[in-house]
Design a protein around this motif. Structure first.
Motif, short mmCIF file in Angstrom:
data_model
loop_
_atom_site.label_atom_id
_atom_site.label_comp_id
_atom_site.label_asym_id
_atom_site.label_seq_id
_atom_site.Cartn_x
_atom_site.Cartn_y
_atom_site.Cartn_z
N GLY A 17 51.87 -27.77 43.91
CA GLY A 17 50.78 -26.91 43.49
C GLY A 17 50.80 -25.52 44.11
N GLU A 18 51.72 -25.24 45.03
CA GLU A 18 51.70 -23.98 45.74
C GLU A 18 52.80 -23.04 45.24
N ASN A 19 52.43 -21.77 45.04
CA ASN A 19 53.39 -20.72 44.64
C ASN A 19 54.11 -21.04 43.34
N GLN A 20 53.48 -21.80 42.48
CA GLN A 20 54.17 -22.22 41.26
C GLN A 20 54.09 -21.14 40.20
N THR A 21 55.24 -20.76 39.63
CA THR A 21 55.31 -19.70 38.63
C THR A 21 55.54 -20.22 37.22
N GLU A 22 55.78 -21.51 37.08
CA GLU A 22 56.06 -22.09 35.77
C GLU A 22 55.28 -23.38 35.58
N ALA A 23 55.17 -23.78 34.34
CA ALA A 23 54.63 -25.11 34.05
C ALA A 23 55.64 -26.14 34.53
N GLN A 24 55.15 -27.33 34.87
CA GLN A 24 56.06 -28.36 35.35
C GLN A 24 56.88 -28.93 34.21
N ARG A 25 58.05 -29.42 34.58
CA ARG A 25 58.95 -30.05 33.63
C ARG A 25 58.96 -31.56 33.87
N PHE A 26 59.31 -32.30 32.87
CA PHE A 26 59.29 -33.75 32.96
C PHE A 26 60.67 -34.32 32.66
N GLY A 27 60.89 -35.53 33.14
CA GLY A 27 62.16 -36.20 32.90
C GLY A 27 62.80 -36.64 34.20
N LEU A 28 64.00 -37.20 34.10
CA LEU A 28 64.69 -37.76 35.26
C LEU A 28 65.32 -36.66 36.10
N GLN A 29 65.03 -36.69 37.39
CA GLN A 29 65.62 -35.73 38.34
C GLN A 29 66.33 -36.49 39.45
N GLY A 30 67.57 -36.08 39.70
CA GLY A 30 68.32 -36.68 40.78
C GLY A 30 69.80 -36.77 40.41
#
Length: 559
Positions: free
Chosen positions: A247-260
Motif C-alpha cells: 500500500g505504500e508508494n504505489q504508482t500502479e494498480a496491482q497485477r494478479f497471477g502467479l509470481q515466482g
C-alpha cells in the motif's frame, strides 16, 4: 503432475527415503543451485500432526502448517531461525484456515496452500538449502501481496539503516521511524534500493547467511525503480520481505497471477548462488509441478532493440514493458543502446525508454510465445534536457539526484543529523545544484528563492518556467512567484497517497509543471536579480516533514 494429498502416514516418509536412496545408488545426480554435499538419503517429508516436515537432504529442515500454510520452522545446521513474538513466516500477515497438501515428484517436494482464491506454494529440491516460493493472487480478497520471513532475535547484528534497538532508540514518526541517541535515523523502510538494484537481501554472520532472493517481479507493480521495505531487524527479531504489491508508494494498480519463484536461501556466510537470481534462474524443473498459472520458457518471448539514438551518454537507459497483466525491463547498452528483454509473457505492452528514471520515449510492442520481436533503432524525442534554457538547476533524469541531501534520503529520515539544513536559496551562475534542497515542504522550507539576471533581450519576452517533480506528499505541488507576479495554483498530480519523502522513497509519477511567465514580470534593470520563489501549495495540511511536499527533479527557464 497428479498431485496426491498426504495421508499423513509414516509409510510415505519411508517411501520417500527409499526412493532417494535408490536414486543415489543408481548414480543419479542431485541437481539445482547450491546442491548440498550432505547425503540425500534424508530427503523427504513427514507429518508431525500439525506440520509437514520437509528435510531437504542438505542442512535445512523446514515445517509448513497444514492448518494455515504458515512456515513454522526453519532449522539450518541444527539452529532454529524462524519466528519472533510467537509469529510465523507467511503470506501477508497470515492467511488463516487453508487447505494444505503435499506431494513429491522425483527430487522435488511441493506444498500447496489454498486460501480462497489465493494459492501459495513451497518447494524443496533434494540436496539444496533453499525454499522456493510462488504466490498466485487472483483478486483483492487479500489486500497486499507480500511474503515475510520472520527471524529470531540475536542471530544477526542490528547495524543496518533498516535496523534499530527499541531499548535505546526513540520513535519519531508513525510507529516505524526511529532516531538513535547519536541523532541518526533507522526504519524498516531504509533499505535504500530500487527493485532493479538488488538480487537478494538478507544478513550474514560470516559463517551463516540467510537471504531472500527476489523473483523477477513480473506480476508486481511499480516498475524497475520501485522502492519498498525489503527487510527489518531489531532487538525483537527480523524480517525479510518479498513485496509484490504494497500500500505504500504505489504508482500502479496491482497485477494478479502467479509470481515466482522467490527463494529463501541459506549459505555458509556468502552470497546466495547467482544461479538463483531472477535473471539467471533455470526453472525448467518446475514445468512438471502443475503450478496454477505457470508459464514456462517455451511459452514466453523476447524483445530486442537494435539501439536507441538521441541518448545522453552521462545517463543509463532502461527499457520497460508494462500492461495490466505484467511488467518487465532491461538495461540498454551504454555504447549502442542495444537492449534485450527475455522471458516475456505474450501480449501487447507499452514500451517506455527511461533516461535515468525519466520516461523519454513511449511506444507499443507485441510479444509472441517462442519468438523474438526485433525493434529498429528507437529515437528519443521527448528528453526535456534538449530544450534550450537560459538557466537550469539540476538534471532532467526523473530523480532528485545531485540536489542537497538527495543521496541520504533513500536510507534516512529528513530530520537525520547527517542531513544538511533544508534551507538553501540559489543564485544562478554562482550556486551549485548540490546547494539546492532535494525536497521542499510547506512547513519546512517553503518559498525557496532562485536569483537570476536576464539580458535586455531576454527581459523583453515572455518565457516558460518548468519545474519537474518525481513525487509529492499529500497533494503538494509547486506554485511560484516571480518578482511581483504570482502563478495560478496547478492541479494536483496523481501520486501515491501514502508517505513518500520520509520513508526512503522519491519514486512517484514524474510530472513537469510549466508556467508561462509574462514579460511584464521581469525586472527591466539588467543589473538586478530577478527573484523566483517556489512554494508548495496543497489543500491538505500537515506539520514539519509530514506537511505537503515535493521531490525536485529539475528546474529551468526556457529561452
Amino acid at each position: 503432475m497428479n498431485e496426491q494429498e498426504s495421508t499423513r502416514e509414516p509409510r510415505l516418509r519411508r517411501r520417500a527415503l527409499l526412493a532417494a536412496t535408490a536414486a543415489i545408488g543408481a548414480g543419479a545426480m542431485i541437481e539445482g543451485p547450491l546442491a548440498g554435499t550432505a547425503s540425500a538419503a534424508a530427503f523427504g517429508y513427514s507429518d508431525d500432526g500439525t506440520n509437514y516436515v520437509i528435510d531437504t537432504g542438505a542442512s535445512l529442515v523446514f515445517k509448513v502448517s497444514h492448518v494455515n500454510g504458515d512456515l513454522t520452522s526453519l532449522v539450518y545446521k541444527g539452529t532454529e531461525y524462524q519466528g519472533f513474538d510467537g509469529k510465523n513466516s507467511h503470506v501477508e500477515s497470515g492467511l488463516g484456515a487453508s487447505t494444505v497438501t503435499i506431494s513429491q515428484s522425483g527430487t522435488t517436494i511441493l506444498v500447496k496452500v489454498v486460501h480462497g482464491t489465493l494459492i501459495h506454494y513451497y518447494a524443496a529440491r533434494s540436496g539444496e538449502n533453499n525454499v522456493y516460493l510462488w504466490t498466485n493472487k487472483a483478486d483483492t480478497s487479500v489486500s497486499a501481496t507480500r511474503y515475510i520471513v520472520r527471524v529470531k532475535p540475536g542471530l544477526f547484528p542490528n547495524t543496518d539503516p533498516d535496523a534499530w534497538d527499541s531499548a535505546t532508540d526513540t520513535v519519531i514518526e508513525a510507529a516505524d521511524v526511529f532516531v538513535k541517541p547519536d541523532g541518526t535515523t533507522r526504519s524498516k523502510h531504509y533499505s535504500g534500493l530500487r527493485v532493479m538494484d538488488y538480487d537478494y537481501i538478507g544478513w550474514s554472520t560470516g559463517s551463516v547467511g540467510l537471504w531472500m532472493v527476489r523473483s523477477n517481479h513480473e506480476k508486481a507493480s511499480g516498475g524497475p525503480f520501485y522502492r519498498s521495505l525489503l527487510r527489518h531487524r531489531n532487538d525483537g527479531g527480523g524480517g525479510l520481505y518479498e513485496i509484490l504489491y504494497y500500500g505504500e508508494n504505489q504508482t500502479e494498480a496491482q497485477r494478479f497471477g502467479l509470481q515466482g519463484p522467490y527463494v529463501i536461501a541459506f549459505t555458509d556466510g556468502g552470497a546466495p548462488a547467482s544461479a538463483l537470481y531472477a535473471r539467471n534462474i533455470d526453472t525448467s524443473w518446475a514445468d512438471a509441478l502443475g503450478l496454477t498459472g505457470w508459464t514456462g520458457a517455451s511459452g514466453r518471448g523476447r524483445v530486442a532493440g537494435v539501439g536507441i539514438s538521441g541518448r545522453d551518454s552521462a545517463y543509463p537507459y532502461t527499457v520497460g514493458l508494462a500492461n495490466a497483466d505484467a511488467q518487465f525491463w532491461g538495461t540498454a547498452d551504454a555504447g549502442t543502446g542495444y537492449f534485450s528483454i527475455p522471458k516475456v509473457l505474450p501480449g501487447t505492452y507499452t514500451l517506455t525508454v527511461f533516461k535515468g528514471e525519466l520516461g523519454v520515449y513511449t511506444g507499443s510492442v507485441t510479444v509472441t510465445a517462442g519468438a523474438t520481436t526485433v525493434l529498429n533503432t528507437i529515437a528519443v524525442v521527448n528528453d526535456p534536457a534538449t530544450a534550450s534554457a537560459i538557466w537550469r538547476i539540476g538534471d532532467w533524469n526523473g530523480t532528485p539526484a545531485g540536489f542537497k541531501n538527495a543521496s541520504l534520503m533513500t536510507y534516512a529520515h529528513p530530520s537525520d543529523v547527517r542531513a544538511s539544513a533544508w534551507t538553501g536559496d540559489f543564485t544562478v551562475g554562482s550556486s551549485s545544484a548540490g546547494s539546492f534542497p532535494a525536497y521542499i515542504w510547506k512547513d519546512v522550507n517553503n518559498g525557496l528563492a532562485v536569483y537570476f539576471k536576464l539580458t535586455a533581450a531576454q527581459a523583453a519576452a515572455a518565457h516558460v518556467l518548468r519545474i519537474g517533480i518525481s513525487t509529492n506528499y499529500i497533494n503538494g505541488r509547486p506554485q511560484v512567484t516571480v518578482n511581483g507576479w504570482t502563478s495560478s495554483v496547478p492541479s494536483p498530480p496523481t501520486e501515491p497517497s501514502t508517505r513518500t519523502l520520509t520513508v526512503g522513497s522519491y519514486r512517484g509519477n514524474n510530472v513537469t509543471f510549466t508556467y508561462s511567465v509574462p514579460a511584464s514580470a521581469w525586472l527591466t534593470d539588467t543589473s538586478q536579480y530577478n527573484v523566483l520563489r517556489i512554494y508548495v501549495a496543497s489543500g491538505s495540511s500537515g506539520t514539519a516533514y509530514l506537511s505537503p511536499g515535493v521531490s525536485v527533479d529539475a528546474i529551468d527557464l526556457l529561452a
